[in-house]
Motif scaffolding. Structure first.
Motif, mmCIF file in Angstrom:
data_model
loop_
_atom_site.group_PDB
_atom_site.id
_atom_site.type_symbol
_atom_site.label_atom_id
_atom_site.label_comp_id
_atom_site.label_asym_id
_atom_site.label_seq_id
_atom_site.Cartn_x
_atom_site.Cartn_y
_atom_site.Cartn_z
ATOM 1 N N GLY A 197 4.093 3.995 -1.082
ATOM 2 C CA GLY A 197 4.463 4.685 -2.322
ATOM 3 C C GLY A 197 5.162 3.752 -3.291
ATOM 4 O O GLY A 197 4.822 3.695 -4.476
ATOM 5 N N VAL A 198 6.152 3.017 -2.813
ATOM 6 C CA VAL A 198 6.880 2.090 -3.690
ATOM 7 C C VAL A 198 6.068 0.818 -3.920
ATOM 8 O O VAL A 198 5.917 0.355 -5.053
ATOM 9 N N TYR A 219 -0.401 -7.060 7.626
ATOM 10 C CA TYR A 219 0.907 -7.323 8.217
ATOM 11 C C TYR A 219 0.706 -7.634 9.701
ATOM 12 O O TYR A 219 -0.342 -7.356 10.276
ATOM 13 N N VAL A 261 18.145 -3.245 -2.887
ATOM 14 C CA VAL A 261 18.040 -2.422 -4.097
ATOM 15 C C VAL A 261 18.056 -0.949 -3.700
ATOM 16 O O VAL A 261 17.325 -0.536 -2.795
ATOM 17 N N SER A 286 -2.237 -2.255 5.787
ATOM 18 C CA SER A 286 -3.217 -2.139 6.872
ATOM 19 C C SER A 286 -4.611 -2.430 6.320
ATOM 20 O O SER A 286 -4.843 -2.342 5.102
ATOM 21 N N ALA A 332 17.497 2.762 -5.499
ATOM 22 C CA ALA A 332 17.008 3.356 -6.750
ATOM 23 C C ALA A 332 18.111 4.149 -7.432
ATOM 24 O O ALA A 332 18.873 4.864 -6.780
ATOM 25 N N SER A 355 0.826 -1.219 0.000
ATOM 26 C CA SER A 355 0.000 0.000 0.000
ATOM 27 C C SER A 355 0.853 1.259 0.000
ATOM 28 O O SER A 355 0.329 2.366 -0.122
ATOM 29 N N LYS A 385 -1.475 6.924 6.665
ATOM 30 C CA LYS A 385 -1.945 7.659 5.489
ATOM 31 C C LYS A 385 -2.703 6.710 4.561
ATOM 32 O O LYS A 385 -2.625 5.496 4.710
HETATM 33 N N1 NAP Z 1 16.319 1.583 -1.415
HETATM 34 C C1 NAP Z 1 15.694 2.563 -2.063
HETATM 35 O O1 NAP Z 1 16.140 3.034 -3.114
HETATM 36 C C2 NAP Z 1 14.402 3.072 -1.492
HETATM 37 C C3 NAP Z 1 13.573 3.878 -2.278
HETATM 38 C C4 NAP Z 1 12.348 4.286 -1.752
HETATM 39 C C5 NAP Z 1 11.990 3.915 -0.463
HETATM 40 N N2 NAP Z 1 12.835 3.168 0.283
HETATM 41 C C6 NAP Z 1 12.467 2.732 1.650
HETATM 42 O O2 NAP Z 1 11.394 1.806 1.501
HETATM 43 C C7 NAP Z 1 10.443 1.951 2.539
HETATM 44 C C8 NAP Z 1 9.055 2.230 1.940
HETATM 45 O O3 NAP Z 1 9.079 3.473 1.258
HETATM 46 P P1 NAP Z 1 7.676 4.102 0.741
HETATM 47 O O4 NAP Z 1 8.012 5.375 0.066
HETATM 48 O O5 NAP Z 1 6.886 3.073 0.016
HETATM 49 O O6 NAP Z 1 6.993 4.404 2.158
HETATM 50 P P2 NAP Z 1 5.435 4.538 2.550
HETATM 51 O O7 NAP Z 1 4.662 5.102 1.396
HETATM 52 O O8 NAP Z 1 5.398 5.238 3.856
HETATM 53 O O9 NAP Z 1 4.942 3.008 2.740
HETATM 54 C C9 NAP Z 1 5.219 2.269 3.899
HETATM 55 C C10 NAP Z 1 4.546 0.904 3.805
HETATM 56 O O10 NAP Z 1 4.842 0.155 4.989
HETATM 57 C C11 NAP Z 1 3.615 -0.375 5.519
HETATM 58 N N3 NAP Z 1 3.729 -0.515 6.977
HETATM 59 C C12 NAP Z 1 3.606 0.447 7.906
HETATM 60 N N4 NAP Z 1 3.772 -0.080 9.140
HETATM 61 C C13 NAP Z 1 4.015 -1.407 8.970
HETATM 62 C C14 NAP Z 1 4.291 -2.483 9.857
HETATM 63 N N5 NAP Z 1 4.338 -2.332 11.176
HETATM 64 N N6 NAP Z 1 4.507 -3.702 9.298
HETATM 65 C C15 NAP Z 1 4.447 -3.894 7.979
HETATM 66 N N7 NAP Z 1 4.179 -2.900 7.081
HETATM 67 C C16 NAP Z 1 3.986 -1.677 7.589
HETATM 68 C C17 NAP Z 1 2.574 0.644 5.114
HETATM 69 O O11 NAP Z 1 1.280 0.058 5.165
HETATM 70 P P3 NAP Z 1 -0.047 0.954 5.567
HETATM 71 O O12 NAP Z 1 0.208 2.358 5.051
HETATM 72 O O13 NAP Z 1 -1.164 0.244 4.865
HETATM 73 O O14 NAP Z 1 -0.108 0.905 7.047
HETATM 74 C C18 NAP Z 1 3.020 0.966 3.697
HETATM 75 O O15 NAP Z 1 2.598 -0.034 2.812
HETATM 76 C C19 NAP Z 1 10.999 3.062 3.443
HETATM 77 O O16 NAP Z 1 11.752 2.459 4.468
HETATM 78 C C20 NAP Z 1 11.927 3.840 2.529
HETATM 79 O O17 NAP Z 1 12.965 4.494 3.230
HETATM 80 C C21 NAP Z 1 14.039 2.734 -0.205
#
Ligand code: NAP
Length: 306
Positions: free
Chosen positions: A158-159, A196, A250, A179, A252, A156, A296
């Motif tokens: 952003g990625v 989760y 990975v 969620s 980006a 759910s 969110k």
């Molecule tokens: N390596 C890279 O290049 C790269 C690039 C982008 C992001 N990231 C990392 O990847 C992660 C996700 O980024 P995003 O932009 O997708 O963030 P995001 O939009 O905030 O998404 C977070 C996700 O985690 C879920 N979540 C929240 N609490 C959780 C829990 N206790 N257990 C399991 N899932 C849970 C959320 O679900 P709900 O919203 O439904 O609760 C949502 O699906 C972050 O840690 C970010 O730093 C890394």
């Protein structure tokens, strides 16, 4: 021009609205009037100083790596864009100084592609970083193929929401965690949702008793430890948020070919950027709080500028 800056490391409270000089337009760069800037968890981490050992911050820092906007002028040497073009980009430089939470930004043309015609500014700005991460994880790293089943932790987010849709375009079956409030959205993008938490393994095994072919972790929080209970023999796994033995992490990368492919998927109707909420530029701190505190709607939080 108006921009959001921070003068020291910290949380959303260190952000200020400020007047700063317009950016200079270098050779091979493009001056963009910013229409939207998507937030990413990396903005918060870097602002908190968590990247200080690998990346310098030249204060005051304008945060932000994602942009959608209109080309105002092009620098000497730029042939691929012209004034008036609508563009998006992943503006990641190796120092923190000139980010996208601003009315204007000067960007090397290699970091830009045209904006999808059918995307709003907010959707366009949400595509580059999250989309490249998702695409590079699903297509380049996991190499998902038709008929396979993938589990996406955090589908759910952003990625994750983009990774799920990209997996569907590969012909894969997608199981995704989120969620409870995200499950209707997940079904709408052809994801079989699971919660989760404690029952994740049981719920995934109920859907696919033999286990999944591939696992993408978009969450961290130790979910990789569940891999042996979730994957079938020979499963592949990668993470964008954690590291573990046998799992590829990975990061980006800006890649114009990948970003253009994402634009094509959006224009073909196969990929839609979900926008969780938008805020005006001056409310950047509130927007960061909404991202940091969770809860969110699915997708991206975006600053609308100008
Ligand atoms: N390596 C890279 O290049 C790269 C690039 C982008 C992001 N990231 C990392 O990847 C992660 C996700 O980024 P995003 O932009 O997708 O963030 P995001 O939009 O905030 O998404 C977070 C996700 O985690 C879920 N979540 C929240 N609490 C959780 C829990 N206790 N257990 C399991 N899932 C849970 C959320 O679900 P709900 O919203 O439904 O609760 C949502 O699906 C972050 O840690 C970010 O730093 C890394």
């Amino acid at each position: 021009m108006k921009s959001i800056i921070y003068r020291r490391y910290g949380g959303p409270e260190v952000l200020e609205l400020a007047d700063v000089p317009d950016p200079k337009l270098a050779q091979n760069s493009v001056l963009i009037r910013v229409k939207a800037a998507a937030l990413n968890p990396a903005d918060l981490a870097l602002q908190a100083g968590l990247g200080a050992s690998i990346m310098d911050a030249w204060f005051p820092v304008i945060p932000g790596w994602d942009v959608a906007g209109i080309v105002e002028r092009v620098g000497a040497g730029v042939t691929e864009f012209t004034a008036g073009d609508e563009v998006i980009g992943f503006v990641r430089e190796e120092i923190l100084h000139h980010g996208t939470y601003a009315e204007r930004i000067s960007v090397p043309s290699s970091m830009l592609v045209r904006k999808p015609r059918n995307a709003t500014w907010a959707q366009g700005s949400g595509l580059p970083l999250a989309g490249l991460t998702a695409y590079q994880a699903i297509v380049h790293t996991l190499k998902l193929t038709r008929g396979e089943t993938v589990l996406i932790h955090g589908s759910s987010g952003g990625v994750g929401s983009l990774a799920a849709q990209i997996s569907v375009t590969c012909g894969a079956r997608v199981i995704g965690s989120g969620s409870a409030s995200s499950h209707n959205y997940l079904r709408s993008i052809a994801v079989e949702p699971v919660l989760y938490g404690d029952h994740l393994v049981r719920d995934v095994r109920a859907i696919i008793p033999e286990g999944v072919d591939a696992i993408l972790d978009c969450v961290g929080r130790g979910v990789l430890a569940l891999n042996p209970q979730l994957g079938r023999a020979g499963y592949r796994s990668c993470s964008i948020a954690d590291s573990a033995a046998g799992v590829t992490t990975v990061f980006a990368r800006m890649n114009q070919a990948d970003l253009l492919r994402l634009v094509e998927l959006v224009e073909a109707g196969s990929l839609t950027v979900a926008v969780a909420a938008t805020y005006p530029l001056e409310d950047a701190a509130r927007a960061q709080l909404a991202l940091r505190d969770g809860g969110k709607k699915p997708g991206k939080i975006v600053l609308e500028v100008g």
